[in-house]
Write an enzyme that holds these catalytic residues in place. Structure first.
Site, mmCIF file in Angstrom:
data_model
loop_
_atom_site.group_PDB
_atom_site.id
_atom_site.type_symbol
_atom_site.label_atom_id
_atom_site.label_comp_id
_atom_site.label_asym_id
_atom_site.label_seq_id
_atom_site.Cartn_x
_atom_site.Cartn_y
_atom_site.Cartn_z
ATOM 1 N N GLN A 27 0.802 -1.219 0.000
ATOM 2 C CA GLN A 27 0.000 0.000 0.000
ATOM 3 C C GLN A 27 0.839 1.274 0.000
ATOM 4 O O GLN A 27 0.412 2.292 -0.539
ATOM 5 C CB GLN A 27 -0.935 -0.003 1.218
ATOM 6 C CG GLN A 27 -2.035 1.042 1.168
ATOM 7 C CD GLN A 27 -2.914 1.004 2.408
ATOM 8 O OE1 GLN A 27 -2.435 1.083 3.530
ATOM 9 N NE2 GLN A 27 -4.213 0.874 2.201
ATOM 10 N N TYR A 54 2.813 -11.591 3.658
ATOM 11 C CA TYR A 54 2.472 -10.198 3.389
ATOM 12 C C TYR A 54 3.212 -9.716 2.139
ATOM 13 O O TYR A 54 4.448 -9.729 2.098
ATOM 14 C CB TYR A 54 2.834 -9.289 4.562
ATOM 15 C CG TYR A 54 2.082 -9.568 5.853
ATOM 16 C CD1 TYR A 54 0.917 -10.329 5.873
ATOM 17 C CD2 TYR A 54 2.526 -9.042 7.062
ATOM 18 C CE1 TYR A 54 0.231 -10.573 7.044
ATOM 19 C CE2 TYR A 54 1.839 -9.277 8.248
ATOM 20 C CZ TYR A 54 0.700 -10.045 8.232
ATOM 21 O OH TYR A 54 0.024 -10.292 9.402
ATOM 22 N N SER A 206 -5.545 -5.458 14.315
ATOM 23 C CA SER A 206 -6.688 -4.625 13.930
ATOM 24 C C SER A 206 -7.452 -4.047 15.126
ATOM 25 O O SER A 206 -8.679 -4.100 15.176
ATOM 26 C CB SER A 206 -7.651 -5.414 13.037
ATOM 27 O OG SER A 206 -8.503 -4.546 12.332
ATOM 28 N N LYS A 216 -13.006 8.179 10.810
ATOM 29 C CA LYS A 216 -12.812 8.928 9.552
ATOM 30 C C LYS A 216 -13.809 8.539 8.466
ATOM 31 O O LYS A 216 -13.951 9.241 7.467
ATOM 32 C CB LYS A 216 -11.386 8.752 9.044
ATOM 33 C CG LYS A 216 -11.023 7.342 8.594
ATOM 34 C CD LYS A 216 -9.559 7.309 8.170
ATOM 35 C CE LYS A 216 -9.094 5.906 7.815
ATOM 36 N NZ LYS A 216 -7.653 5.890 7.492
ATOM 37 N N GLY A 285 -0.822 -0.522 12.433
ATOM 38 C CA GLY A 285 -0.234 -0.338 11.117
ATOM 39 C C GLY A 285 -0.365 1.123 10.742
ATOM 40 O O GLY A 285 -1.129 1.866 11.370
#
Length: 336
Positions: A27, A54, A206, A216, A285
């Site tokens: 990302q 990953y 998470s 958000k 993260g």
């Protein structure tokens, strides 16, 4: 930055762990990833979590490069094995002796280290005898390539069976890495009580529900450009379960709770998981260094009982608690 023991072992890890799932090698660009790692170190984070799967091994490579030059003894490096890597051939996945042994060697090379502090079975492997898996892990410990063992997204019964074999083999199974947040509490009914009994800690991922608990995402509005909800490489699919207007509206109602405590929404979410005494660390993260600093500030925060009750009241039946949901994480038939 506070540190907590992992299980009943003498091994300590930072309350906040920096993880690079869905970010490094995918990302965000490498320079941004390295800036995030630097921000983590500056915040006092000493624990870093990754996995060979990953970005098909790229995430480990990025992390190894970012940590190069740091004092190895001052770091705790966690990685995982199970998922398909490389060309995804018949032995490029699972928890067979072959895949575990070869994957460990690959992880050591990519992470630029001679040992892994915590090596974790990323999922439960129904296609390999558990005895074979645990023996392979034990051999890596005896070889000095791995110090401690963990699992990820295993059920209470699977954890109990793995722990029993680890004891027979004379090695330490000290952790489980499950998804856990104020919205996803499936470990509380069975996994946490079993882990407490066996002296196993949770290394939770998470804690902000893929970013939803930051507030958000607003009901009735398009997700912000560049956010995880717009990431077609993987983030978009993971966050989808939380993107209903009902859930998003409830999360917006948490803003006064965070404000009253002088916390950001992300800090509130991370602090919430750390209130569970069985949680050793919360994995965060980030795609930007400032996100790391914000999340890391949740370390050491203790939420009062009335705030915890308000969070429960606001989220209500949006919270997922069914212990059976853990079973969904491990494929019954292995993909190749």
């Amino acid at each position: 930055m506070d540190h907590r023991h992992l299980g009943r072992s003498g091994f300590k890890i930072s309350e906040i762990t920096y993880g690079n799932w869905l970010t490094h090698g995918s990302q965000v660009e490498d320079d941004a990833a390295q800036a995030c790692v630097r921000a983590a170190l500056d915040a006092g984070i000493t624990t870093f979590d990754t996995a060979d799967v990953y970005a098909n091994t790229a995430a480990e490579t990025v992390l190894g490069k970012a940590l190069e030059g740091e004092r190895r003894e001052s770091l705790e490096i966690l990685t995982k094995v199970f998922g398909p890597t490389g060309p995804k051939g018949p032995n490029d996945t699972g928890l067979s002796r072959k895949h575990i042994t070869e994957s460990c060697e690959g992880s050591l090379r990519r992470l630029r280290t001679d040992h892994i502090d915590l090596y974790q079975a990323h999922r439960y492997d129904y296609a390999t005898p558990l005895e074979e898996t645990m023996q392979a892990f034990a051999d890596l410990v005896r070889a000095g390539k791995v110090l401690y063992l963990g699992v990820s997204e295993w059920t209470a019964d699977q954890i109990r069976a793995g722990h029993a074999l680890a004891e027979e083999l004379g090695v330490q199974l000290v952790s489980n890495q499950p998804q856990y947040s104020a919205l996803w509490r499936v470990i509380e009914g069975e996994v946490v009580p079993t882990s407490r009994e066996l002296g196993i800690s949770q290394v939770v991922w998470s804690p902000i529900a893929q970013g939803v608990l930051t507030g958000k995402y607003v009901p009735g509005q398009q997700p912000p450009e560049g956010s995880r909800a717009t990431d077609s490489k993987g983030g978009q699919g993971m966050i989808a379960r939380w993107m209903s207007d009902d859930v998003l509206a409830r999360v917006q109602d948490l803003k006064p709770v965070a404000s009253d405590l002088g916390l950001s929404m992300a800090q509130l979410a991370v602090a919430w998981v750390l209130q569970n005494e069985n949680v050793a660390t919360a994995i965060i993260g980030a795609s930007k260094p400032e996100q790391v600093a914000d999340n890391a500030a949740a370390a050491g925060v203790r939420l009062p009982a009335d705030a915890m009750a308000r969070i429960d009241e606001v989220l209500g039946d949006a919270v997922v608690t069914d212990p059976a949901r853990t079973l969904e994480s491990s494929p019954k038939e292995r993909e190749v």
